[in-house]
Motif scaffolding. Structure first.
Motif, PDB file in Angstrom:
ATOM      1  N   UNK A 156       0.860  -1.176   0.000  1.00 51.10           N
ATOM      2  CA  UNK A 156       0.000   0.000   0.000  1.00 51.10           C
ATOM      3  C   UNK A 156       0.904   1.235   0.000  1.00 51.10           C
ATOM      4  N   UNK A 157       0.315   2.373  -0.249  1.00 51.73           N
ATOM      5  CA  UNK A 157       1.112   3.600  -0.194  1.00 51.73           C
ATOM      6  C   UNK A 157       1.724   3.770   1.192  1.00 51.73           C
ATOM      7  N   UNK A 158       0.974   3.455   2.221  1.00 50.40           N
ATOM      8  CA  UNK A 158       1.480   3.593   3.588  1.00 50.40           C
ATOM      9  C   UNK A 158       2.672   2.652   3.817  1.00 50.40           C
ATOM     10  N   UNK A 159       2.581   1.443   3.268  1.00 52.89           N
ATOM     11  CA  UNK A 159       3.690   0.487   3.411  1.00 52.89           C
ATOM     12  C   UNK A 159       4.944   1.000   2.705  1.00 52.89           C
ATOM     13  N   UNK A 160       4.749   1.612   1.514  1.00 54.02           N
ATOM     14  CA  UNK A 160       5.909   2.188   0.820  1.00 54.02           C
ATOM     15  C   UNK A 160       6.527   3.310   1.658  1.00 54.02           C
ATOM     16  N   UNK A 161       5.692   4.178   2.196  1.00 55.17           N
ATOM     17  CA  UNK A 161       6.213   5.285   2.991  1.00 55.17           C
ATOM     18  C   UNK A 161       6.950   4.776   4.230  1.00 55.17           C
ATOM     19  N   UNK A 162       6.449   3.696   4.839  1.00 58.29           N
ATOM     20  CA  UNK A 162       7.143   3.105   5.992  1.00 58.29           C
ATOM     21  C   UNK A 162       8.504   2.540   5.569  1.00 58.29           C
TER      22      UNK A 162
END
Length: 428
Positions: A156-162
């Motif tokens: 997810x976008x959040x996983x990429x940002x993490x």
């Protein structure tokens, strides 16, 4: 084997399509297409090779086995590929991520049939060139049907940002100073025509190192703009890409974007880091004092993006074998980061997926002239027709100055041509 030349009665593009559809009867296919962008080191406009007389496939002891294979076969064209994960054979590294494509780590073959295109002719080397030319000319191109695949993002976008924040924390601790963070996009249970898909991708995104490769039920459809390593007359040439920007709506916008790229401290810094890494890698294979950055920060424009490309060259030491040149430089520094080994370790930990052929290399050896030319496998689709699993990756450089949202958008920009070729909607 005989070589005969034939006039092209169809357009070159149509004859390419016919030839690729005709070649589908063989288990081994290699097609390289420079799309009219070949530079001073390029050797072929287009070349198609099919049907293995002899082949090399390996998952371990690859470089020693490949060296023996090349010494055994004297041929002007031995195409093949090297997986990114051969890094584990070169360094004390491990890849623990899942692999749903199941490509071999390396594959090369000596072809029974080779076609080379020039402006208005095709030159066929085979036992029966006339029969092959006629068979290709008579081939019907199947009707192309619209595609509408659903492509999923592994993160997810959040996983990429993490993941981005994780990598940047390593940079701030001093473990590394640049890393190429990649993410996978995939589709499951899809039945596609690889030849048609490659044609769509190459039409949407023509590039100088475009390639179509088949071995058994494994397919590579590549729109790579990047040369990893070539050898010409004893000179080694590497052309890493670092620096990406989207195309403008008109020539004036393009000029402004290019000017901004050349003024960008971030883009220049990323490119300099990779140039230094490549210079260091080439030093291990070079005659002393011959490594030089001959061209820096050149902007090349493609259909979707502008890219910043530098050129590093050296004269190969006669004491270093060609396969050892690859041991000394593989994988491409533009796909790892710096320092190289630490960056690869962090990529393995954070990405948690096997890159496989992605970030590896497709190319050929010419054991007659002692030459080779290999790309970097980016902007490329990988497909296992047996399991009907389709995959591609995109990535970008993370530095201390990088901004997570901008890097995420760059990943989507790099995916845009492939998604368009697939007629795909993206689902997180």
């Amino acid at each position: 084997m005989r070589i005969e030349s034939f006039d092209l009665l169809d357009s070159k593009d149509k004859f390419h399509q016919k030839a690729l559809h005709w070649s589908g009867q063989f288990d081994e296919i290699s097609f390289f297409n420079s799309n009219g962008m070949s530079d001073q080191w390029g050797k072929f406009e287009q070349i198609l090779a099919v049907k293995a007389l002899f082949s090399f496939r390996a998952n371990k002891n690859v470089f020693d086995g490949l060296d023996a294979f090349l010494k055994l076969h004297r041929s002007e064209f031995i195409p093949g590929f090297l997986s990114y994960d051969l890094k584990n054979e070169i360094e004390e590294l491990q890849t623990t991520g899942m692999d749903q494509l199941e490509f071999p780590e390396a594959y090369f073959f000596v072809p029974a049939i080779t076609l080379r295109w020039t402006a208005e002719q095709v030159h066929i080397e085979a036992e029966n060139p006339v029969e092959i030319y006629q068979a290709i000319s008579d081939t019907q191109i199947p009707e192309a049907f619209p595609m509408a695949l659903e492509v999923k993002s592994r993160w997810t976008k959040r996983a990429y940002l993490n993941a981005f924040e994780n990598v940047q924390a390593h940079i701030q601790r001093g473990d590394i100073y640049e890393v190429n963070l990649c993410q996978e996009f995939f589709a499951e249970n899809v039945d596609v025509s690889p030849v048609e898909l490659y044609h769509r991708l190459n039409t949407i995104s023509p590039t100088p190192f475009s390639a179509f490769f088949k071995v058994g039920h494994h397919f590579i459809m590549s729109a790579s703009p990047e040369r990893f390593l070539a050898k010409r007359l004893g000179k080694l040439i590497s052309q890493p890409i670092k620096g990406t920007a989207k195309r403008g709506a008109n020539p004036r916008e393009d000029q402004q974007i290019i000017a901004d790229m050349l003024r960008s401290k971030k883009e220049i810094a990323e490119n300099v880091m990779i140039v230094d890494l490549v210079r260091n890698d080439l030093t291990r294979s070079a005659l002393p004092g011959t490594v030089e950055a001959t061209r820096l920060f050149e902007i090349q424009s493609f259909e979707q993006v502008h890219q910043m490309i530098s050129t590093i060259t050296c004269m190969q030491s006669p004491q270093v074998a060609n396969v050892d040149v690859f041991r000394n430089t593989f994988p491409a520094g533009s796909m790892t980061g710096a320092p190289k080994i630490a960056a690869m370790q962090i990529c393995d930990q954070v990405e948690a997926r096997k890159r496989g052929i992605y970030a590896g290399s497709i190319g050929y050896f010419d054991t007659v002239r002692d030459e080779f030319d290999f790309n970097v496998v980016i902007r490329s689709l990988l497909y296992n027709a047996k399991t009907q699993y389709l995959s591609f990756h995109t990535g970008g450089a993370v530095t201390n100055q990088a901004v997570a949202e901008q890097e995420y958008q760059e990943c989507l920009l790099k995916a845009s041509a492939i998604l368009k070729a697939l007629g795909a909607s993206l689902k997180e």
